[in-house]
Scaffold this active site. Structure first.
Site, PDB file in Angstrom:
ATOM      1  N   LYS A  32       0.806  -1.220   0.000  1.00 49.81           N
ATOM      2  CA  LYS A  32       0.000   0.000   0.000  1.00 49.81           C
ATOM      3  C   LYS A  32       0.836   1.266   0.000  1.00 49.81           C
ATOM      4  O   LYS A  32       0.470   2.261  -0.620  1.00 49.81           O
ATOM      5  CB  LYS A  32      -0.948  -0.012   1.204  1.00 49.81           C
ATOM      6  CG  LYS A  32      -1.840  -1.256   1.333  1.00 49.81           C
ATOM      7  CD  LYS A  32      -2.733  -1.449   0.130  1.00 49.81           C
ATOM      8  CE  LYS A  32      -3.740  -2.570   0.328  1.00 49.81           C
ATOM      9  NZ  LYS A  32      -3.161  -3.912   0.405  1.00 49.81           N
ATOM     10  N   LYS A  67      -4.117  10.131   7.410  1.00 52.45           N
ATOM     11  CA  LYS A  67      -5.119  10.918   8.101  1.00 52.45           C
ATOM     12  C   LYS A  67      -6.480  10.248   7.933  1.00 52.45           C
ATOM     13  O   LYS A  67      -6.802   9.737   6.855  1.00 52.45           O
ATOM     14  CB  LYS A  67      -5.166  12.324   7.493  1.00 52.45           C
ATOM     15  CG  LYS A  67      -6.267  13.223   8.033  1.00 52.45           C
ATOM     16  CD  LYS A  67      -5.998  13.655   9.439  1.00 52.45           C
ATOM     17  CE  LYS A  67      -7.096  14.625   9.931  1.00 52.45           C
ATOM     18  NZ  LYS A  67      -6.971  14.885  11.372  1.00 52.45           N
ATOM     19  N   ARG A  72      -7.550  -8.040  -8.519  1.00 54.51           N
ATOM     20  CA  ARG A  72      -8.334  -9.262  -8.701  1.00 54.51           C
ATOM     21  C   ARG A  72      -9.773  -8.869  -8.995  1.00 54.51           C
ATOM     22  O   ARG A  72     -10.128  -7.696  -8.941  1.00 54.51           O
ATOM     23  CB  ARG A  72      -8.299 -10.101  -7.422  1.00 54.51           C
ATOM     24  CG  ARG A  72      -8.721  -9.299  -6.188  1.00 54.51           C
ATOM     25  CD  ARG A  72      -8.883 -10.146  -4.946  1.00 54.51           C
ATOM     26  NE  ARG A  72      -9.010  -9.355  -3.744  1.00 54.51           N
ATOM     27  CZ  ARG A  72     -10.099  -8.733  -3.327  1.00 54.51           C
ATOM     28  NH1 ARG A  72     -11.206  -8.801  -4.068  1.00 54.51           N
ATOM     29  NH2 ARG A  72     -10.127  -8.048  -2.205  1.00 54.51           N
TER      30      ARG A  72
END
Length: 448
Positions: free
Chosen positions: A116, A201, A292
């Protein structure tokens, strides 16, 4: 086109893929664990292979056994569905090494978008709006405290390799940070073998909006519009719809264009999803990319008429996209309710067991049920509790809501507890009917 495809999954998604393959004239191989010997996917496929015991690590996550089954049955490709090995780059690379086509993106793309913090950096380069957050991973608690102070509480501690709601903690004050950070690290280490963390945040009272994209091996990328997935419990989606009742046409165009840029930046080939947070001011921010097919892909199929599973298979086989952006039309409104074997009145406790009687709401225009259960089937206690998806399509949102209420009224299942009545409560809530909800809606209104 492939002659034979192995489906490395179970449940309704395995059945869904088998059906798409049969319509395309492709033979299928199912894999199953010992408790799934009588499962519908094992019965519908042309061939079926037992790959291990009940534990997912010994069966549906056992890469060696799945590859061996594909080699033995001479399958040319493997479709991973969602969950299990669907976003595992090691498995995708193993398929390549064994000259078996992985029906999904390249391993390098899975790695790039699966991390990420890396994906966030890539999106910044692609001029895709991102949530204010840390510059890369958080190395230690000192850095965590400094970043949280800079961003301002509340903040969200997130696992770089997370997914399915794991490795995520919301921290509202400094005193809670260390415990949240350490527990998230421990959880993601156990789940994904990677405990690197970053921070963002918290965007309060936001909606979860995702854009379905398709990319081929020739640089063509299209979007199929957006889905609203804001109705969640503990970061797990409960009900999805398309298009979103909150997104204006102007914002929709910007968001979908950003999703295409994101996919192009990743060099994406297959079906995938770009997920955004959409705040009250109308701003949207990139969250992550799912490399996916999604559980909720049917709502997009209902409003576009495009079979996403078939497109995935064609792309993997080397074909160009069958549609251009200008060919894609959004028609009407679709809603999906996830039906789980669980008891909402007992903290949503899973309820495996024998189905004594089953009546599916399969009749009528614009109603679809994706499921792998049948009367006399015993739901095993080892896997996800979702047993069916009810999907409806109407000419507008009001009609779609009415159809879903009718469909759930006709959905009768005896022998186990389900969340059907809980879904009805959502559909009849005045704020849901008005389209006024966000990711906190269920926790604030329908869950004690």
């Amino acid at each position: 086109m492939f002659d034979k495809v192995l489906i490395a999954n179970r449940g309704e998604i395995a059945v869904r893929i088998i059906r798409a393959c049969r319509e395309m004239g492709i033979k299928t191989v199912a894999v199953f664990s010992e408790p799934d010997r009588e499962a519908l996917h094992a019965q519908l496929a042309d061939e079926a292979v037992c790959i291990g015991s009940a534990k997912a690590a010994d069966s549906y996550n056992n890469m060696t056994n799945i590859i061996s089954a594909a080699v033995e049955k001479k399958a040319q490709a493997i479709h991973p569905g969602f969950g299990f090995l669907s976003e595992n780059s090691t498995f995708a690379a193993m398929c390549e090494e064994c000259n078996i086509k992985f029906i999904g993106p390249d391993p390098s793309v899975i790695d790039a978008m699966g991390n990420k913090s890396n994906a966030r950096a890539m999106m910044i380069q692609a001029d895709v709006p991102v949530i204010p957050g840390s510059d890369g991973i958080i190395e230690n608690m000192e850095q965590a405290y400094e970043t949280a102070e800079k961003l301002g509480y509340p903040v969200m501690v997130k696992a770089s390799a997370g997914g399915g709601g794991k490795g995520i903690r919301i921290v509202r004050k400094k005193e809670e940070l260390q415990k949240a950070f350490e527990s998230a690290k421990s959880e993601t280490k156990a789940a994904f073998g990677d405990d690197t963390m970053y921070m963002e945040k918290v965007i309060e009272n936001a909606r979860h909006i995702e854009v379905q994209i398709l990319g081929d091996n020739y640089g063509n990328v299209v979007h199929l519009g957006e889905r609203d997935c804001s109705l969640q419990r503990k970061n797990q989606k409960v009900l999805e719809e398309a298009p979103s009742p909150a997104v204006s046409e102007e914002t929709r165009e910007k968001m979908c264009a950003a999703a295409v840029r994101a996919a192009e930046a990743a060099g994406y080939q297959s079906a995938g999803t770009i997920e955004f947070l959409y705040d009250k001011s109308g701003q949207f921010y990139f969250m992550e990319m799912n490399t996916r097919v999604q559980v909720e892909h049917p709502v997009t199929e209902m409003i576009t008429g495009i079979d996403i599973i078939k497109e995935q298979i064609r792309i993997a086989d080397g074909s160009k996209l069958s549609v251009r952006q200008q060919d894609i039309q959004i028609n009407g409104h679709a809603i999906e309710c996830r039906i789980n074997a669980e008891n909402p009145d007992r903290g949503f406790a899973p309820c495996p067991g024998l189905i004594d009687y089953l009546l599916l709401p399969a009749g009528g225009l614009g109603i679809r049920v994706d499921t792998a259960v049948y009367e006399g089937y015993e739901i095993p206690p080892y896997y996800d509790s979702m047993i069916a998806k009810v999907i409806v399509h109407g000419k507008n949102r009001k009609e779609a809501i009415a159809k879903m209420r009718r469909a759930l009224y006709e959905f009768i299942i005896d022998g186990i507890d389900t969340n059907i009545e809980f879904q009805n409560r959502i559909l009849n809530h005045k704020d849901y009917i008005a389209g006024e909800f966000d990711t906190s809606f269920l926790e604030n209104n329908l869950i004690e």
